[in-house]
Design a protein around this motif. Structure first.
Motif, PDB file in Angstrom:
ATOM      1  N   LEU A   8     -31.263 -25.157   4.041  1.00 40.53           N
ATOM      2  CA  LEU A   8     -32.542 -24.828   3.429  1.00 40.53           C
ATOM      3  C   LEU A   8     -32.435 -24.729   1.893  1.00 40.53           C
ATOM      4  CD1 LEU A   8     -34.594 -22.335   5.371  1.00 40.53           C
ATOM      5  CD2 LEU A   8     -34.676 -22.175   2.898  1.00 40.53           C
ATOM      6  N   LEU A   9     -31.287 -24.220   1.435  1.00 40.30           N
ATOM      7  CA  LEU A   9     -31.100 -24.062  -0.016  1.00 40.30           C
ATOM      8  C   LEU A   9     -30.981 -25.416  -0.712  1.00 40.30           C
ATOM      9  CD1 LEU A   9     -30.545 -21.768  -2.208  1.00 40.30           C
ATOM     10  CD2 LEU A   9     -28.171 -22.525  -2.057  1.00 40.30           C
ATOM     11  N   THR A  10     -30.232 -26.343  -0.102  1.00 39.38           N
ATOM     12  CA  THR A  10     -30.077 -27.652  -0.746  1.00 39.38           C
ATOM     13  C   THR A  10     -31.403 -28.396  -0.740  1.00 39.38           C
ATOM     14  OG1 THR A  10     -29.310 -28.720   1.292  1.00 39.38           O
ATOM     15  CG2 THR A  10     -27.617 -27.820  -0.161  1.00 39.38           C
ATOM     16  N   ASP A  11     -32.184 -28.192   0.317  1.00 38.63           N
ATOM     17  CA  ASP A  11     -33.513 -28.824   0.358  1.00 38.63           C
ATOM     18  C   ASP A  11     -34.432 -28.246  -0.717  1.00 38.63           C
ATOM     19  OD1 ASP A  11     -32.759 -30.361   2.458  1.00 38.63           O
ATOM     20  OD2 ASP A  11     -33.871 -29.256   3.988  1.00 38.63           O
ATOM     21  N   MET A  12     -34.308 -26.938  -0.919  1.00 36.28           N
ATOM     22  CA  MET A  12     -35.180 -26.254  -1.880  1.00 36.28           C
ATOM     23  C   MET A  12     -34.976 -26.790  -3.301  1.00 36.28           C
ATOM     24  SD  MET A  12     -35.338 -22.094  -2.077  1.00 36.28           S
ATOM     25  CE  MET A  12     -36.104 -21.597  -0.579  1.00 36.28           C
ATOM     26  N   PHE A  13     -33.720 -27.080  -3.644  1.00 41.66           N
ATOM     27  CA  PHE A  13     -33.417 -27.461  -5.033  1.00 41.66           C
ATOM     28  C   PHE A  13     -32.889 -28.887  -5.194  1.00 41.66           C
ATOM     29  CE2 PHE A  13     -32.949 -22.814  -4.902  1.00 41.66           C
ATOM     30  CZ  PHE A  13     -33.924 -22.481  -5.828  1.00 41.66           C
ATOM     31  N   ASP A 165     -31.836 -11.042  10.015  1.00 41.33           N
ATOM     32  CA  ASP A 165     -32.571 -10.580  11.184  1.00 41.33           C
ATOM     33  C   ASP A 165     -33.768  -9.707  10.803  1.00 41.33           C
ATOM     34  OD1 ASP A 165     -33.061 -10.000  13.885  1.00 41.33           O
ATOM     35  OD2 ASP A 165     -31.934  -8.115  13.727  1.00 41.33           O
ATOM     36  N   LYS A 166     -33.540  -8.774   9.879  1.00 39.19           N
ATOM     37  CA  LYS A 166     -34.580  -7.774   9.603  1.00 39.19           C
ATOM     38  C   LYS A 166     -35.586  -8.224   8.546  1.00 39.19           C
ATOM     39  CE  LYS A 166     -32.557  -4.072  11.749  1.00 39.19           C
ATOM     40  NZ  LYS A 166     -32.587  -4.421  13.169  1.00 39.19           N
ATOM     41  N   VAL A 167     -35.198  -9.134   7.679  1.00 39.46           N
ATOM     42  CA  VAL A 167     -36.085  -9.473   6.562  1.00 39.46           C
ATOM     43  C   VAL A 167     -36.742 -10.835   6.766  1.00 39.46           C
ATOM     44  CG1 VAL A 167     -36.276  -9.524   4.040  1.00 39.46           C
ATOM     45  CG2 VAL A 167     -34.547  -8.094   5.105  1.00 39.46           C
ATOM     46  N   GLN A 168     -36.058 -11.712   7.487  1.00 39.98           N
ATOM     47  CA  GLN A 168     -36.661 -12.998   7.873  1.00 39.98           C
ATOM     48  C   GLN A 168     -37.079 -13.868   6.689  1.00 39.98           C
ATOM     49  OE1 GLN A 168     -37.628 -13.955  11.316  1.00 39.98           O
ATOM     50  NE2 GLN A 168     -36.270 -12.346  12.038  1.00 39.98           N
ATOM     51  N   ILE A 169     -36.279 -13.835   5.630  1.00 37.88           N
ATOM     52  CA  ILE A 169     -36.460 -14.817   4.559  1.00 37.88           C
ATOM     53  C   ILE A 169     -35.066 -15.367   4.234  1.00 37.88           C
ATOM     54  CG2 ILE A 169     -38.605 -13.901   3.568  1.00 37.88           C
ATOM     55  CD1 ILE A 169     -36.988 -12.490   1.421  1.00 37.88           C
ATOM     56  N   PRO A 170     -34.960 -16.502   3.505  1.00 39.17           N
ATOM     57  CA  PRO A 170     -33.637 -17.094   3.261  1.00 39.17           C
ATOM     58  C   PRO A 170     -32.689 -16.132   2.542  1.00 39.17           C
ATOM     59  CG  PRO A 170     -35.361 -18.655   2.711  1.00 39.17           C
ATOM     60  CD  PRO A 170     -36.055 -17.354   2.990  1.00 39.17           C
ATOM     61  N   VAL A 171     -31.432 -16.150   2.974  1.00 37.18           N
ATOM     62  CA  VAL A 171     -30.420 -15.258   2.407  1.00 37.18           C
ATOM     63  C   VAL A 171     -29.237 -16.082   1.887  1.00 37.18           C
ATOM     64  CG1 VAL A 171     -28.740 -13.428   2.951  1.00 37.18           C
ATOM     65  CG2 VAL A 171     -31.048 -13.328   3.924  1.00 37.18           C
ATOM     66  N   ILE A 172     -28.838 -15.801   0.656  1.00 34.79           N
ATOM     67  CA  ILE A 172     -27.646 -16.420   0.067  1.00 34.79           C
ATOM     68  C   ILE A 172     -26.555 -15.349   0.061  1.00 34.79           C
ATOM     69  CG2 ILE A 172     -26.671 -17.430  -2.041  1.00 34.79           C
ATOM     70  CD1 ILE A 172     -29.583 -18.239  -2.773  1.00 34.79           C
ATOM     71  N   ALA A 173     -25.344 -15.726   0.478  1.00 34.33           N
ATOM     72  CA  ALA A 173     -24.253 -14.748   0.568  1.00 34.33           C
ATOM     73  C   ALA A 173     -23.427 -14.756  -0.717  1.00 34.33           C
ATOM     74  CB  ALA A 173     -23.360 -15.079   1.751  1.00 34.33           C
ATOM     75  N   ALA A 188     -22.417 -19.626   9.152  1.00 33.63           N
ATOM     76  CA  ALA A 188     -22.487 -19.256  10.569  1.00 33.63           C
ATOM     77  C   ALA A 188     -23.198 -17.919  10.752  1.00 33.63           C
ATOM     78  CB  ALA A 188     -21.076 -19.177  11.160  1.00 33.63           C
ATOM     79  N   LEU A 189     -23.126 -17.068   9.739  1.00 32.36           N
ATOM     80  CA  LEU A 189     -23.794 -15.759   9.815  1.00 32.36           C
ATOM     81  C   LEU A 189     -25.295 -15.871   9.555  1.00 32.36           C
ATOM     82  CD1 LEU A 189     -21.166 -13.756   7.722  1.00 32.36           C
ATOM     83  CD2 LEU A 189     -21.552 -13.526  10.179  1.00 32.36           C
ATOM     84  N   GLY A 190     -25.728 -17.052   9.125  1.00 34.34           N
ATOM     85  CA  GLY A 190     -27.152 -17.267   8.892  1.00 34.34           C
ATOM     86  C   GLY A 190     -27.530 -17.446   7.434  1.00 34.34           C
ATOM     87  N   ALA A 191     -26.527 -17.424   6.534  1.00 35.12           N
ATOM     88  CA  ALA A 191     -26.849 -17.637   5.118  1.00 35.12           C
ATOM     89  C   ALA A 191     -27.229 -19.104   4.905  1.00 35.12           C
ATOM     90  CB  ALA A 191     -25.640 -17.284   4.244  1.00 35.12           C
ATOM     91  N   CYS A 192     -28.094 -19.355   3.904  1.00 33.64           N
ATOM     92  CA  CYS A 192     -28.462 -20.747   3.606  1.00 33.64           C
ATOM     93  C   CYS A 192     -27.629 -21.288   2.452  1.00 33.64           C
ATOM     94  CB  CYS A 192     -29.950 -20.844   3.276  1.00 33.64           C
ATOM     95  SG  CYS A 192     -30.424 -19.908   1.814  1.00 33.64           S
ATOM     96  N   GLY A 193     -26.780 -20.446   1.882  1.00 30.04           N
ATOM     97  CA  GLY A 193     -25.938 -20.891   0.781  1.00 30.04           C
ATOM     98  C   GLY A 193     -25.026 -19.767   0.354  1.00 30.04           C
ATOM     99  N   VAL A 194     -24.137 -20.089  -0.588  1.00 32.96           N
ATOM    100  CA  VAL A 194     -23.174 -19.082  -1.043  1.00 32.96           C
ATOM    101  C   VAL A 194     -23.117 -19.064  -2.574  1.00 32.96           C
ATOM    102  CG1 VAL A 194     -21.755 -19.339   1.028  1.00 32.96           C
ATOM    103  CG2 VAL A 194     -21.182 -20.679  -1.009  1.00 32.96           C
ATOM    104  N   ILE A 195     -22.717 -17.914  -3.096  1.00 37.67           N
ATOM    105  CA  ILE A 195     -22.501 -17.781  -4.535  1.00 37.67           C
ATOM    106  C   ILE A 195     -21.010 -17.558  -4.759  1.00 37.67           C
ATOM    107  CG2 ILE A 195     -22.917 -16.321  -6.548  1.00 37.67           C
ATOM    108  CD1 ILE A 195     -25.707 -16.080  -5.838  1.00 37.67           C
ATOM    109  N   VAL A 196     -20.447 -18.334  -5.675  1.00 42.22           N
ATOM    110  CA  VAL A 196     -19.020 -18.198  -5.991  1.00 42.22           C
ATOM    111  C   VAL A 196     -18.890 -17.636  -7.397  1.00 42.22           C
ATOM    112  CG1 VAL A 196     -16.825 -19.404  -6.232  1.00 42.22           C
ATOM    113  CG2 VAL A 196     -18.525 -20.233  -4.600  1.00 42.22           C
TER     114      VAL A 196
END
Ligand SMILES: Cc1cc2nc3c(=O)[nH]c(=O)nc-3n(C[C@H](O)[C@H](O)[C@H](O)COP(=O)(O)O)c2cc1C
Length: 301
Positions: A8-13, A165-173, A188-196
């Protein structure tokens, strides 16, 4: 065919990989931002890195001369910063991704949305996440325990699925992620992307001293301390840098520059390597890891 990882994140940007180069105070400037975005991720820097709006204007111009790829910023919404002026400059320069911190994201969401941008506040708890969602943000940056900078207290494997689960909007880890395997775990945990963050300090493009980069490489996760003694806010620091500064009183007021923030992912920082290589290697190793996972035998019935 070059590798792409679609979320979802790569599609967004329009990114090739769901990898964001962290905005890092006094670390990520133009060079690092450009390198990450050019490599197919999304480079970002924090606006307080440029004290004067003229400096920010120049920085945005430099970035725009080097890349047309999407970029992001961290905007501090507190009275201490001229965030209205900063926001206008960023929107003019076509910045699309805004990580908000230190204030109510509602102050900026309408303007950012009107310009086609997206708002992702840094959050460390469900309470902040729900408040932000109700204020109309597009997603969340879940900052977990052990992250560089102002890390949270809840580990990513708990925080990400909890917020998803509780907020139901995209989450970046964000926090402790710098390898393909760690990214696979976050997705796998449901994040749509990661920050390094931390891993990108040990790059030629990070705007810090060689000594800081070396400390990131030489440290292990047990060398990272979570303390509110340095700035008043809880954050992760390299223990040895605090000890050295405390043993050198003659540093005086300049001592702050010698106390270095980093997260537990110093564990995975083994050399100084170009930021673009780190991003591409993460993507390649993610591809391998996810293939291996697909080959895991699942027995049903
Ligand atoms: C030295 C340093 C400075 C940071 N400064 C900021 C900042 O100004 N704004 C921000 O939103 N996050 C900041 N962070 C947090 C990062 O954006 C990111 O969330 C974090 O580094 C991810 O965890 P990791 O370090 O384990 O990769 C900083 C992190 C580090 C290591």
């Amino acid at each position: 065919m070059p590798l792409r990882i679609k979320t979802l994140l790569t599609d967004m940007f329009g990114l090739e990989y769901p990898i964001i180069g962290a905005p890092m105070f006094l670390v990520s400037y133009e060079t690092l931002t450009i390198a990450v975005s050019e490599a197919g991720g999304l480079g970002a820097f924090p606006l307080p890195n440029y004290r004067e709006t003229d400096d920010l204007k120049k920085a945005l111009k430099n970035i725009r001369q080097a890349t047309e790829k999407p970029i992001g910023v961290n905007i501090h919404l507190s009275g201490r910063f001229e965030w209205k002026k900063q926001l206008a400059l960023c929107l003019d320069a076509g910045v699309q991704f805004f990580i908000t911190s230190l204030g109510d994201p509602r102050l900026v969401t309408d303007d950012i949305h009107a310009n086609g941008g997206k708002v992702f506040p840094d959050v460390v708890s469900l309470k902040h996440a729900l408040k932000a969602r109700d204020g109309g943000v597009d997603g969340l940056v879940a900052v977990g325990a052990g992250a560089g900078g102002h890390g949270g207290t809840i580990p990513i494997p708990v925080l990400v699925p909890y917020l998803v689960d509780k907020v139901q909007i995209p989450v970046i880890a964000a926090g402790g992620i710098s390898s393909g395997g760690q990214m696979a775990a976050a997705l796998a945990l449901g994040a749509c992307g990661v920050i390094v963050g931390t891993r990108l300090i040990a790059t030629p493009e990070a705007g810090v001293t060689k000594a800081y980069k070396k400390a990131v490489i030489d440290s292990g996760p047990a060398d990272i301390v979570y303390s509110n003694r340095i700035t008043g806010n809880w954050a992760n620091w390299i223990k040895q840098s605090i000890e050295r500064v405390e043993a050198t009183p003659e540093l005086g007021s300049k001592k702050w520059l010698d106390i270095w923030s980093a997260g537990q992912s110093v564990a995975q920082a083994e050399d100084i390597r170009p930021a673009g290589d780190i991003v591409r290697e993460m993507a390649a190793s993610y591809a391998k890891v996810s293939k291996n996972l697909q080959n895991t035998i699942v027995l049903e019935g």
